[in-house]
Design a protein around this motif. Structure first.
Motif, PDB file in Angstrom:
ATOM      1  N   PRO A  45       0.831  -1.200   0.000  1.00 50.28           N
ATOM      2  CA  PRO A  45       0.000   0.000   0.000  1.00 50.28           C
ATOM      3  C   PRO A  45       0.873   1.261   0.000  1.00 50.28           C
ATOM      4  CG  PRO A  45      -0.873  -1.589   1.551  1.00 50.28           C
ATOM      5  CD  PRO A  45       0.461  -2.129   1.070  1.00 50.28           C
ATOM      6  N   ILE A  46       0.512   2.164  -0.878  1.00 49.15           N
ATOM      7  CA  ILE A  46       1.253   3.415  -1.042  1.00 49.15           C
ATOM      8  C   ILE A  46       0.468   4.514  -0.337  1.00 49.15           C
ATOM      9  CG2 ILE A  46       2.072   5.107  -2.732  1.00 49.15           C
ATOM     10  CD1 ILE A  46       2.089   2.681  -4.742  1.00 49.15           C
ATOM     11  N   ASP A  55      -3.076  16.796  -6.152  1.00 49.70           N
ATOM     12  CA  ASP A  55      -2.367  16.806  -7.426  1.00 49.70           C
ATOM     13  C   ASP A  55      -3.110  15.945  -8.447  1.00 49.70           C
ATOM     14  OD1 ASP A  55      -0.040  17.559  -9.030  1.00 49.70           O
ATOM     15  OD2 ASP A  55       0.526  15.445  -8.866  1.00 49.70           O
ATOM     16  N   PHE A  56      -3.580  14.778  -8.008  1.00 53.14           N
ATOM     17  CA  PHE A  56      -4.325  13.889  -8.896  1.00 53.14           C
ATOM     18  C   PHE A  56      -5.632  14.546  -9.336  1.00 53.14           C
ATOM     19  CE2 PHE A  56      -6.866   9.830  -9.503  1.00 53.14           C
ATOM     20  CZ  PHE A  56      -6.245   9.470 -10.682  1.00 53.14           C
ATOM     21  N   ILE A  57      -6.303  15.229  -8.424  1.00 48.06           N
ATOM     22  CA  ILE A  57      -7.552  15.919  -8.770  1.00 48.06           C
ATOM     23  C   ILE A  57      -7.305  16.963  -9.841  1.00 48.06           C
ATOM     24  CG2 ILE A  57      -9.329  17.495  -7.892  1.00 48.06           C
ATOM     25  CD1 ILE A  57      -9.187  15.919  -5.228  1.00 48.06           C
ATOM     26  N   LYS A  58      -6.189  17.679  -9.777  1.00 51.32           N
ATOM     27  CA  LYS A  58      -5.857  18.663 -10.820  1.00 51.32           C
ATOM     28  C   LYS A  58      -5.736  17.983 -12.177  1.00 51.32           C
ATOM     29  CE  LYS A  58      -3.493  21.815  -7.706  1.00 51.32           C
ATOM     30  NZ  LYS A  58      -2.192  22.299  -7.236  1.00 51.32           N
ATOM     31  N   SER A  59      -5.121  16.809 -12.199  1.00 48.28           N
ATOM     32  CA  SER A  59      -5.014  16.056 -13.450  1.00 48.28           C
ATOM     33  C   SER A  59      -6.389  15.610 -13.936  1.00 48.28           C
ATOM     34  CB  SER A  59      -4.111  14.834 -13.273  1.00 48.28           C
ATOM     35  OG  SER A  59      -2.800  15.219 -12.959  1.00 48.28           O
ATOM     36  N   LEU A  60      -7.232  15.153 -13.009  1.00 54.15           N
ATOM     37  CA  LEU A  60      -8.583  14.733 -13.387  1.00 54.15           C
ATOM     38  C   LEU A  60      -9.361  15.900 -13.978  1.00 54.15           C
ATOM     39  CD1 LEU A  60      -9.530  12.472 -10.339  1.00 54.15           C
ATOM     40  CD2 LEU A  60      -8.553  11.782 -12.548  1.00 54.15           C
ATOM     41  N   GLU A 120      -5.327   8.098 -26.177  1.00 59.09           N
ATOM     42  CA  GLU A 120      -4.470   9.146 -25.622  1.00 59.09           C
ATOM     43  C   GLU A 120      -4.975   9.719 -24.310  1.00 59.09           C
ATOM     44  OE1 GLU A 120      -5.621   9.392 -28.808  1.00 59.09           O
ATOM     45  OE2 GLU A 120      -3.886   9.622 -30.136  1.00 59.09           O
ATOM     46  N   ARG A 121      -6.224  10.139 -24.264  1.00 63.14           N
ATOM     47  CA  ARG A 121      -6.749  10.766 -23.044  1.00 63.14           C
ATOM     48  C   ARG A 121      -6.733   9.768 -21.881  1.00 63.14           C
ATOM     49  NH1 ARG A 121     -10.159  15.514 -21.979  1.00 63.14           N
ATOM     50  NH2 ARG A 121     -10.192  15.915 -24.212  1.00 63.14           N
ATOM     51  N   TYR A 122      -7.096   8.523 -22.154  1.00 66.55           N
ATOM     52  CA  TYR A 122      -7.062   7.485 -21.127  1.00 66.55           C
ATOM     53  C   TYR A 122      -5.618   7.229 -20.669  1.00 66.55           C
ATOM     54  CZ  TYR A 122      -7.401   2.977 -18.849  1.00 66.55           C
ATOM     55  OH  TYR A 122      -7.307   1.957 -17.941  1.00 66.55           O
ATOM     56  N   THR A 123      -4.684   7.213 -21.597  1.00 62.42           N
ATOM     57  CA  THR A 123      -3.275   7.008 -21.254  1.00 62.42           C
ATOM     58  C   THR A 123      -2.771   8.122 -20.347  1.00 62.42           C
ATOM     59  OG1 THR A 123      -2.894   5.777 -23.299  1.00 62.42           O
ATOM     60  CG2 THR A 123      -0.952   6.682 -22.205  1.00 62.42           C
ATOM     61  N   PHE A 124      -3.228   9.341 -20.582  1.00 60.10           N
ATOM     62  CA  PHE A 124      -2.860  10.442 -19.689  1.00 60.10           C
ATOM     63  C   PHE A 124      -3.400  10.210 -18.280  1.00 60.10           C
ATOM     64  CE2 PHE A 124      -2.026  13.106 -23.517  1.00 60.10           C
ATOM     65  CZ  PHE A 124      -0.734  13.484 -23.191  1.00 60.10           C
ATOM     66  N   LEU A 125      -4.576   9.603 -18.162  1.00 57.25           N
ATOM     67  CA  LEU A 125      -5.115   9.255 -16.841  1.00 57.25           C
ATOM     68  C   LEU A 125      -4.173   8.273 -16.139  1.00 57.25           C
ATOM     69  CD1 LEU A 125      -7.304   9.157 -14.621  1.00 57.25           C
ATOM     70  CD2 LEU A 125      -8.414   7.350 -15.976  1.00 57.25           C
ATOM     71  N   LEU A 126      -3.731   7.243 -16.849  1.00 58.62           N
ATOM     72  CA  LEU A 126      -2.790   6.279 -16.262  1.00 58.62           C
ATOM     73  C   LEU A 126      -1.502   6.973 -15.837  1.00 58.62           C
ATOM     74  CD1 LEU A 126      -3.128   3.308 -18.790  1.00 58.62           C
ATOM     75  CD2 LEU A 126      -4.140   3.484 -16.508  1.00 58.62           C
ATOM     76  N   PHE A 127      -0.990   7.831 -16.699  1.00 63.00           N
ATOM     77  CA  PHE A 127       0.242   8.556 -16.380  1.00 63.00           C
ATOM     78  C   PHE A 127       0.043   9.435 -15.150  1.00 63.00           C
ATOM     79  CE2 PHE A 127       3.222  12.086 -16.892  1.00 63.00           C
ATOM     80  CZ  PHE A 127       4.408  11.384 -16.978  1.00 63.00           C
ATOM     81  N   ALA A 128      -1.104  10.128 -15.064  1.00 66.18           N
ATOM     82  CA  ALA A 128      -1.394  10.999 -13.912  1.00 66.18           C
ATOM     83  C   ALA A 128      -1.456  10.196 -12.617  1.00 66.18           C
ATOM     84  CB  ALA A 128      -2.705  11.755 -14.135  1.00 66.18           C
ATOM     85  N   LEU A 129      -2.056   9.015 -12.655  1.00 68.98           N
ATOM     86  CA  LEU A 129      -2.113   8.151 -11.481  1.00 68.98           C
ATOM     87  C   LEU A 129      -0.699   7.822 -10.989  1.00 68.98           C
ATOM     88  CD1 LEU A 129      -3.607   6.131  -9.516  1.00 68.98           C
ATOM     89  CD2 LEU A 129      -3.260   4.435 -11.318  1.00 68.98           C
ATOM     90  N   HIS A 130       0.132   7.382 -11.904  1.00 75.24           N
ATOM     91  CA  HIS A 130       1.498   7.004 -11.540  1.00 75.24           C
ATOM     92  C   HIS A 130       2.304   8.212 -11.062  1.00 75.24           C
ATOM     93  CE1 HIS A 130       1.721   2.719 -12.767  1.00 75.24           C
ATOM     94  NE2 HIS A 130       0.636   3.058 -13.438  1.00 75.24           N
ATOM     95  N   PHE A 133       1.073   9.796  -7.497  1.00 73.79           N
ATOM     96  CA  PHE A 133       1.304   9.001  -6.293  1.00 73.79           C
ATOM     97  C   PHE A 133       2.704   8.382  -6.235  1.00 73.79           C
ATOM     98  CE2 PHE A 133      -3.296   9.166  -6.855  1.00 73.79           C
ATOM     99  CZ  PHE A 133      -3.645   9.746  -5.650  1.00 73.79           C
ATOM    100  N   GLY A 134       3.576   8.770  -7.173  1.00 73.29           N
ATOM    101  CA  GLY A 134       4.950   8.295  -7.146  1.00 73.29           C
ATOM    102  C   GLY A 134       5.092   6.814  -7.436  1.00 73.29           C
ATOM    103  N   ILE A 135       4.215   6.282  -8.270  1.00 71.64           N
ATOM    104  CA  ILE A 135       4.244   4.865  -8.635  1.00 71.64           C
ATOM    105  C   ILE A 135       5.093   4.720  -9.899  1.00 71.64           C
ATOM    106  CG2 ILE A 135       2.862   2.862  -9.301  1.00 71.64           C
ATOM    107  CD1 ILE A 135       0.439   4.391  -7.984  1.00 71.64           C
ATOM    108  N   PRO A 136       6.131   3.890  -9.866  1.00 66.94           N
ATOM    109  CA  PRO A 136       6.936   3.710 -11.084  1.00 66.94           C
ATOM    110  C   PRO A 136       6.079   3.187 -12.233  1.00 66.94           C
ATOM    111  CG  PRO A 136       8.016   2.721  -9.185  1.00 66.94           C
ATOM    112  CD  PRO A 136       6.630   3.099  -8.751  1.00 66.94           C
TER     113      PRO A 136
END
Length: 145
Positions: A45-46, A55-60, A120-130, A133-136
Motif C-alpha cells: 500500500p502506497i 495533485d491527482f484531482i488537478k489532473s482529473l 491518448e486521453r485514457y493514457t494520460f489518466l494512467l500517467f497521472a495516477l502514476h 502518487f509516485g508509482i513507477p
C-alpha cells in the motif's frame, strides 16, 4: 465534511490478465492477475497524502474526467472488436463522482463525449495516477503494452 476520497481504476486485457489500482483509506493498493489467472506480485500500500490526492484531482480536472461517459464502445466508431481491453474508472473524489468505462474504446482527445479507438486521453489518466502518487511506470508503458 466530505467523505474520504476513493477510486478504482481497473483494466481487463483479453490475453494478458487484469489489474486494479484502488484508493481507499488513504492508501493506493494494486492487485492483478496474469493471463493464467495467477496473482501478480502485490505492490505494498502506497500512502496517499492529501497533497498527492490534490495533485491527482488537478489532473482529473485537466482531463475532464467528470464528463467521461459510462460506456465507450468501438461500434460507435464503426468497428466490432471481440477481444482487447476493457476498463473502468469509478470513484468519489473532491466531492465529485466518476463512473466511466469502455471496451476497446476511450474518450476522444478532442471531445470526451465522443468515443475513439485512440487511447491518448485514457493514457494520460494512467500517467497521472502514476505521477501523482509516485508509482513507477511499468516498462511496457511507453511501448503501448
Amino acid at each position: 465534511m466530505q467523505p474520504d476520497p476513493w477510486f478504482e481504476l481497473t483494466e481487463q486485457h483479453a490475453f494478458t490478465g487484469s489489474t486494479s489500482w484502488r484508493l481507499k483509506g488513504g492508501h493506493i493498493c494494486f492487485r492483478g492477475r496474469n493471463s493464467s489467472d495467477e496473482r501478480l506480485p502485490a505492490v505494498q500500500p502506497i500512502p496517499a497524502a492529501k497533497e498527492r490526492i490534490d495533485d491527482f484531482i488537478k489532473s482529473l480536472d485537466f482531463l475532464d474526467v467528470w464528463r467521461w461517459r459510462r460506456n465507450y464502445s468501438p461500434d460507435e466508431c464503426g468497428f466490432v472488436v471481440m477481444d482487447g481491453m476493457s476498463w473502468t474508472f469509478t470513484g468519489s473524489i473532491g466531492g465529485r463522482e466518476i463512473d466511466a468505462g469502455g471496451s476497446n474504446a476511450y474518450p476522444s482527445f478532442a471531445d470526451v463525449a465522443v468515443p475513439s479507438l485512440e487511447s491518448e486521453r485514457y493514457t494520460f489518466l494512467l500517467f497521472a495516477l502514476h505521477r501523482s502518487f509516485g508509482i513507477p511506470l511499468p516498462d511496457d508503458f511507453f511501448r503501448g503494452g
